[in-house]
Design a protein around this motif. Structure first.
Motif, PDB file in Angstrom:
ATOM      1  N   GLN A  62       0.836  -1.213   0.000  1.00 18.37           N
ATOM      2  CA  GLN A  62       0.000   0.000   0.000  1.00 18.37           C
ATOM      3  C   GLN A  62       0.865   1.255   0.000  1.00 18.37           C
ATOM      4  OE1 GLN A  62      -2.390  -1.153   3.546  1.00 18.37           O
ATOM      5  NE2 GLN A  62      -4.170  -0.577   2.317  1.00 18.37           N
ATOM      6  N   ALA A  63       1.926   1.242   0.810  1.00 15.73           N
ATOM      7  CA  ALA A  63       2.808   2.407   0.881  1.00 15.73           C
ATOM      8  C   ALA A  63       3.494   2.655  -0.458  1.00 15.73           C
ATOM      9  CB  ALA A  63       3.847   2.199   1.986  1.00 15.73           C
ATOM     10  N   VAL A  64       3.998   1.586  -1.081  1.00 13.50           N
ATOM     11  CA  VAL A  64       4.693   1.718  -2.357  1.00 13.50           C
ATOM     12  C   VAL A  64       3.763   2.274  -3.434  1.00 13.50           C
ATOM     13  CG1 VAL A  64       5.767   0.413  -4.240  1.00 13.50           C
ATOM     14  CG2 VAL A  64       6.418  -0.047  -1.883  1.00 13.50           C
ATOM     15  N   HIS A  65       2.493   1.888  -3.385  1.00 15.13           N
ATOM     16  CA  HIS A  65       1.537   2.339  -4.391  1.00 15.13           C
ATOM     17  C   HIS A  65       0.905   3.684  -4.032  1.00 15.13           C
ATOM     18  CE1 HIS A  65       1.699  -1.976  -5.561  1.00 15.13           C
ATOM     19  NE2 HIS A  65       1.566  -1.463  -6.764  1.00 15.13           N
ATOM     20  N   GLY A  66       1.423   4.329  -2.986  1.00  7.74           N
ATOM     21  CA  GLY A  66       0.993   5.689  -2.676  1.00  7.74           C
ATOM     22  C   GLY A  66      -0.353   5.811  -2.001  1.00  7.74           C
ATOM     23  N   ARG A  67      -0.802   4.748  -1.334  1.00  9.48           N
ATOM     24  CA  ARG A  67      -2.063   4.847  -0.607  1.00  9.48           C
ATOM     25  C   ARG A  67      -1.911   5.830   0.566  1.00  9.48           C
ATOM     26  NH1 ARG A  67      -6.686   3.531  -2.406  1.00  9.48           N
ATOM     27  NH2 ARG A  67      -7.382   2.882  -0.336  1.00  9.48           N
ATOM     28  N   PRO A  68      -3.024   6.454   1.013  1.00 10.01           N
ATOM     29  CA  PRO A  68      -2.926   7.362   2.165  1.00 10.01           C
ATOM     30  C   PRO A  68      -2.351   6.629   3.381  1.00 10.01           C
ATOM     31  CG  PRO A  68      -5.054   7.601   1.077  1.00 10.01           C
ATOM     32  CD  PRO A  68      -4.385   6.424   0.442  1.00 10.01           C
ATOM     33  N   ILE A  69      -1.601   7.345   4.190  1.00 10.20           N
ATOM     34  CA  ILE A  69      -0.942   6.715   5.340  1.00 10.20           C
ATOM     35  C   ILE A  69      -1.964   6.125   6.309  1.00 10.20           C
ATOM     36  CG2 ILE A  69      -0.829   8.878   6.647  1.00 10.20           C
ATOM     37  CD1 ILE A  69       1.863   7.873   7.771  1.00 10.20           C
ATOM     38  N   LYS A  70      -3.169   6.719   6.395  1.00  9.01           N
ATOM     39  CA  LYS A  70      -4.198   6.158   7.285  1.00  9.01           C
ATOM     40  C   LYS A  70      -4.557   4.734   6.862  1.00  9.01           C
ATOM     41  CE  LYS A  70      -8.834   6.871   9.138  1.00  9.01           C
ATOM     42  NZ  LYS A  70      -9.176   5.455   8.971  1.00  9.01           N
ATOM     43  N   ASP A  71      -4.665   4.490   5.546  1.00  9.11           N
ATOM     44  CA  ASP A  71      -4.994   3.143   5.063  1.00  9.11           C
ATOM     45  C   ASP A  71      -3.892   2.151   5.441  1.00  9.11           C
ATOM     46  OD1 ASP A  71      -7.195   4.329   4.010  1.00  9.11           O
ATOM     47  OD2 ASP A  71      -6.574   4.170   1.914  1.00  9.11           O
ATOM     48  N   VAL A  72      -2.651   2.585   5.316  1.00  7.21           N
ATOM     49  CA  VAL A  72      -1.519   1.704   5.635  1.00  7.21           C
ATOM     50  C   VAL A  72      -1.500   1.374   7.125  1.00  7.21           C
ATOM     51  CG1 VAL A  72       0.983   1.400   5.466  1.00  7.21           C
ATOM     52  CG2 VAL A  72      -0.220   2.754   3.740  1.00  7.21           C
ATOM     53  N   LEU A  73      -1.687   2.392   7.972  1.00  2.00           N
ATOM     54  CA  LEU A  73      -1.686   2.169   9.421  1.00  2.00           C
ATOM     55  C   LEU A  73      -2.899   1.336   9.848  1.00  2.00           C
ATOM     56  CD1 LEU A  73      -0.486   5.666  10.727  1.00  2.00           C
ATOM     57  CD2 LEU A  73       0.864   3.605  10.282  1.00  2.00           C
ATOM     58  N   ASP A  74      -4.034   1.511   9.182  1.00  2.00           N
ATOM     59  CA  ASP A  74      -5.206   0.668   9.471  1.00  2.00           C
ATOM     60  C   ASP A  74      -4.881  -0.804   9.231  1.00  2.00           C
ATOM     61  OD1 ASP A  74      -6.950   2.557  10.370  1.00  2.00           O
ATOM     62  OD2 ASP A  74      -8.081   2.757   8.509  1.00  2.00           O
ATOM     63  N   THR A  75      -4.173  -1.078   8.142  1.00  3.54           N
ATOM     64  CA  THR A  75      -3.777  -2.460   7.833  1.00  3.54           C
ATOM     65  C   THR A  75      -2.892  -3.022   8.943  1.00  3.54           C
ATOM     66  OG1 THR A  75      -3.921  -2.118   5.449  1.00  3.54           O
ATOM     67  CG2 THR A  75      -2.490  -3.906   6.210  1.00  3.54           C
ATOM     68  N   ILE A  76      -1.957  -2.229   9.420  1.00  6.10           N
ATOM     69  CA  ILE A  76      -1.044  -2.671  10.478  1.00  6.10           C
ATOM     70  C   ILE A  76      -1.813  -2.970  11.766  1.00  6.10           C
ATOM     71  CG2 ILE A  76       0.849  -1.887  11.970  1.00  6.10           C
ATOM     72  CD1 ILE A  76       1.955  -0.392   9.516  1.00  6.10           C
ATOM     73  N   VAL A  77      -2.722  -2.071  12.129  1.00  2.00           N
ATOM     74  CA  VAL A  77      -3.506  -2.235  13.356  1.00  2.00           C
ATOM     75  C   VAL A  77      -4.422  -3.465  13.264  1.00  2.00           C
ATOM     76  CG1 VAL A  77      -5.409  -1.214  14.659  1.00  2.00           C
ATOM     77  CG2 VAL A  77      -3.412   0.171  14.097  1.00  2.00           C
ATOM     78  N   MET A  93       5.074  -5.487  14.034  1.00  2.00           N
ATOM     79  CA  MET A  93       4.304  -4.532  13.239  1.00  2.00           C
ATOM     80  C   MET A  93       4.717  -3.092  13.528  1.00  2.00           C
ATOM     81  SD  MET A  93       2.672  -6.548  11.371  1.00  2.00           S
ATOM     82  CE  MET A  93       1.758  -5.327  10.449  1.00  2.00           C
ATOM     83  N   ALA A  94       5.226  -2.836  14.749  1.00  5.29           N
ATOM     84  CA  ALA A  94       5.696  -1.488  15.079  1.00  5.29           C
ATOM     85  C   ALA A  94       6.908  -1.121  14.219  1.00  5.29           C
ATOM     86  CB  ALA A  94       6.033  -1.382  16.557  1.00  5.29           C
ATOM     87  N   ARG A  95       7.758  -2.108  13.928  1.00  2.00           N
ATOM     88  CA  ARG A  95       8.906  -1.837  13.045  1.00  2.00           C
ATOM     89  C   ARG A  95       8.429  -1.433  11.659  1.00  2.00           C
ATOM     90  NH1 ARG A  95      12.445  -7.234  14.538  1.00  2.00           N
ATOM     91  NH2 ARG A  95      12.819  -6.739  16.741  1.00  2.00           N
ATOM     92  N   THR A  96       7.435  -2.175  11.165  1.00  2.99           N
ATOM     93  CA  THR A  96       6.861  -1.833   9.860  1.00  2.99           C
ATOM     94  C   THR A  96       6.237  -0.445   9.905  1.00  2.99           C
ATOM     95  OG1 THR A  96       6.382  -4.174   9.468  1.00  2.99           O
ATOM     96  CG2 THR A  96       5.251  -2.570   8.070  1.00  2.99           C
ATOM     97  N   ALA A  97       5.506  -0.158  10.974  1.00  2.00           N
ATOM     98  CA  ALA A  97       4.874   1.160  11.109  1.00  2.00           C
ATOM     99  C   ALA A  97       5.928   2.264  11.143  1.00  2.00           C
ATOM    100  CB  ALA A  97       4.019   1.202  12.372  1.00  2.00           C
ATOM    101  N   GLY A  98       7.045   2.034  11.837  1.00  2.00           N
ATOM    102  CA  GLY A  98       8.114   3.030  11.904  1.00  2.00           C
ATOM    103  C   GLY A  98       8.678   3.339  10.527  1.00  2.00           C
ATOM    104  N   ILE A  99       8.898   2.290   9.729  1.00  2.00           N
ATOM    105  CA  ILE A  99       9.409   2.482   8.366  1.00  2.00           C
ATOM    106  C   ILE A  99       8.429   3.304   7.542  1.00  2.00           C
ATOM    107  CG2 ILE A  99       9.985   1.279   6.221  1.00  2.00           C
ATOM    108  CD1 ILE A  99      10.992  -1.054   7.968  1.00  2.00           C
ATOM    109  N   VAL A 100       7.143   2.939   7.645  1.00  2.00           N
ATOM    110  CA  VAL A 100       6.114   3.614   6.846  1.00  2.00           C
ATOM    111  C   VAL A 100       5.978   5.080   7.258  1.00  2.00           C
ATOM    112  CG1 VAL A 100       3.628   3.713   6.409  1.00  2.00           C
ATOM    113  CG2 VAL A 100       4.834   1.516   6.329  1.00  2.00           C
ATOM    114  N   ILE A 101       5.879   5.334   8.564  1.00  2.00           N
ATOM    115  CA  ILE A 101       5.690   6.717   9.042  1.00  2.00           C
ATOM    116  C   ILE A 101       6.879   7.585   8.642  1.00  2.00           C
ATOM    117  CG2 ILE A 101       5.488   8.163  11.104  1.00  2.00           C
ATOM    118  CD1 ILE A 101       4.045   5.763  12.435  1.00  2.00           C
ATOM    119  N   GLU A 102       8.090   7.062   8.833  1.00  2.00           N
ATOM    120  CA  GLU A 102       9.284   7.835   8.486  1.00  2.00           C
ATOM    121  C   GLU A 102       9.333   8.113   6.986  1.00  2.00           C
ATOM    122  OE1 GLU A 102      13.860   7.887  10.120  1.00  2.00           O
ATOM    123  OE2 GLU A 102      12.867   5.958   9.842  1.00  2.00           O
ATOM    124  N   TRP A 103       8.967   7.117   6.194  1.00  2.00           N
ATOM    125  CA  TRP A 103       8.979   7.280   4.737  1.00  2.00           C
ATOM    126  C   TRP A 103       7.968   8.343   4.311  1.00  2.00           C
ATOM    127  CZ3 TRP A 103       6.887   3.271   0.704  1.00  2.00           C
ATOM    128  CH2 TRP A 103       7.287   3.663  -0.565  1.00  2.00           C
TER     129      TRP A 103
END
Length: 571
Positions: free
Chosen positions: A148-163, A289-299
């Motif tokens: 989702q992040a690579v395809h430019g989805r909104p960050i809320k959608d990506v974090l929803d997936t993680i949660v 999942m927090a590691r993944t979230a950290g990568i996504v948020i920082e990116w």
């Protein structure tokens, strides 16, 4: 006697086999009383001997949440069905096991049916299956979030997936939440919490971090995980417990999400409806999942910063472009004014200079014999200066007219052009005893008048700047070349004149530039500047090379076809 002995022997063997079997073998009466259980079964329910449990009700050993289903299946077996099912038991010492049973009806002497069952302890297998399932859920969630992040989805959608991934691996026994640290580093903003009540999400959005700011705000403030097993009585939740309890939230565990530089970016929290702490499995899932979230948020923050920087740069470029356009417009206006002034001034000056020349000539004719030698010298100087002024005015006029004139394009035979120029300069060529050698020249496109002016000035220069002791020798040759992607010709004009210092090769094309004394070599300093401007208007190049006292060479590169003229390039 032999038959009885054989029966007794077989019964003994059967009992030995049953006792040695590692699975639980039991017989349960229709009312739930345990009639028989082998040693393996007694170990599973943590009984020391058969006497302590035989005759007792087995229903009490079944885990409460599985008890009703177990009794229903037991009744069906006692009514003649053969069944297979799974359930949990709680041993006499409190140990929980997950069991798998195969039950069949067995006839009693009184004509009723009891349950005969072989039961396996599959707790380890079940635990292994849960681990595999959890790992598969987590891996799938991580993969999807990154996609989702690579395809430019909104960050809320990506974090929803993680949660949602963390909630799913726990079989939805908890609520997960991510709160983002605000740019000021003092507040938490809503990131993702799809399972928490909307009113609760709105209430915590923008909350301030601090040493007593619930689990999330305190974790962000201290940069460490915070466990609150009892929200109602924990001092960290003193100011927020009414909000949490009103939504049925009884416990909360929170841990910071860190950047690649170990700086807090957000918090990852787990909420529970009962007073408890997170299980090791849940903590492990959050850690992954927090590691993944950290990568996504920082990116996403880097992308946002880059977009902001690009917007600033675009604004600055736009502003700078506007400024340059305004300056260019002012320069163009100034140039137009100067060209008009040069044209008008030079045109208006021609008449008084002409009169100076006429009346000076008449003065020479009428009183020349009466003047002293010094007087005659003065008159000659006046006439010479007037001639130079007339030449300079004509040069300025030509320069200004060429600079603003619209160029007319036609095919020009340079052989014809050079012949015409030699006729114009015939007297000077004869006076100088000049020798001019001309090779075969091409046909090109251009403005006939300007091209004539170009080569006239160059030939005139070669004739003008000569040694008193040497007859001029001038050569003109043309060589085909490629200028960019266009066919062109390099036309070289060489002479054996006085030449110039090679360091001055660029300066000689500047307006009003003179490298030699005006008393010895007349001119305006506009000739080569005019040549450069004509060549530029024809999309060509001009250069010069020389060594002082050893002549000069001028190279003019002109395209065969002018851009936009629609002519065809030669093959």
């Amino acid at each position: 006697m032999e038959v009885q002995h054989l029966l007794d022997t077989n019964e003994a063997r059967l009992k030995a086999v049953i006792e040695a079997t590692p699975e639980c073998i039991k017989i349960v009466s229709p009312d739930g009383q345990l009639q028989f259980m082998n040693k393996a079964g007694l170990c599973m329910i943590e009984a020391t001997d058969a006497q302590s449990v035989v005759g007792g009700c087995v229903f009490d050993l079944i885990a409460p949440e599985h008890r009703a289903a177990w009794i229903d299946n037991h009744n069906r077996v006692c009514n003649g069905e053969s069944l297979h099912w799974e359930f949990d038991i709680i041993g006499l010492n409190g140990t929980r096991r997950h069991m798998e049973t195969h039950a069949v009806p067995m006839s009693n002497s009184e004509g009723t049916l009891s349950q005969l069952a072989v039961t396996h302890d599959i707790s380890l297998k079940k635990a292994s299956d849960r681990v595999l399932k959890r790992n598969a859920i987590i891996l799938k969630g991580q993969k999807y979030a990154l996609e989702q992040a690579v395809h430019g989805r909104p960050i809320k959608d990506v974090l929803d997936t993680i949660v949602k991934t963390v909630e799913e691996q726990s079989e939805c026994q908890l609520f997960a939440c991510i709160l983002l640290l605000a740019p000021d580093g003092k507040h938490l903003l809503h990131g993702a919490s799809p399972s928490l009540p909307q009113h609760y999400n709105e209430a915590v959005d923008g909350g301030e971090i601090g040493p007593f700011a619930g689990s999330c705000g305190t974790a962000a403030f201290k940069g460490e995980e915070i466990t609150v097993a009892d929200i109602e009585n924990d001092p960290l939740w003193a100011n927020y417990k009414e909000l949490a309890l009103s939504h049925g939230l009884r416990a909360c565990w929170s841990t910071p999400i860190l950047s690649s530089q170990n700086k807090p970016l957000a918090t990852f929290s787990l909420y529970f409806r009962t007073k408890q702490t997170p299980s090791p499995d849940d903590r492990e899932a959050v850690e992954l999942m927090a590691r993944t979230a950290g990568i996504v948020i920082e990116w996403y923050r880097e992308i946002s910063e880059r977009k902001a920087l690009m917007a600033q740069l675009e604004t600055r470029v736009s502003e700078r472009t506007t400024e340059l356009n305004n300056v260019n417009a002012e320069l163009q206006s100034s140039n137009d004014t100067l060209e008009q002034f040069a044209h008008v001034a030079s045109h208006d000056l021609k008449e008084p200079v002409r009169k100076i020349k006429i009346f000076t000539s008449r003065l020479q004719e009428e009183v020349g014999d009466q003047l002293t030698d010094r007087g005659k010298t003065y008159l000659n100087k006046i006439l010479s200066s007037a001639e130079r002024m007339s030449t300079m005015i004509e040069g300025v006029l030509n320069y200004s007219v060429q600079n603003g004139a619209e160029q007319l394009t036609e095919k020009i035979d340079l052989n014809v052009t050079i012949t015409e120029i030699r006729n114009d300069l015939e007297v000077l060529i004869q006076q100088k005893h000049a020798e001019i050698t001309v090779g075969q020249l091409p046909v090109i496109e251009g403005d006939r008048i300007l091209i004539h002016q170009l080569f006239y000035n160059l030939l005139n220069n070669s004739l003008k700047f000569t040694n008193d002791t040497t007859y001029p020798k001038i050569g003109i040759e043309a060589t085909p070349v490629v200028n960019g992607h266009q066919a062109a010709y390099n036309i070289t004009i060489t002479d054996n004149g006085i030449g110039f210092d090679q360091k001055q090769r660029e300066k000689i094309f500047d307006t009003f530039t003179r490298l030699n004394s005006k008393d010895k070599y007349d001119g305006t300093g506009l000739g080569l500047a005019l040549c450069k401007k004509i060549v530029q208007r024809h999309h060509g190049m001009i250069s010069a090379s020389s060594e002082y006292g050893k002549g000069a060479a001028f190279q003019v590169v002109l395209p065969v076809v002018q851009p936009g003229s629609g002519g065809e390039q030669p093959v």
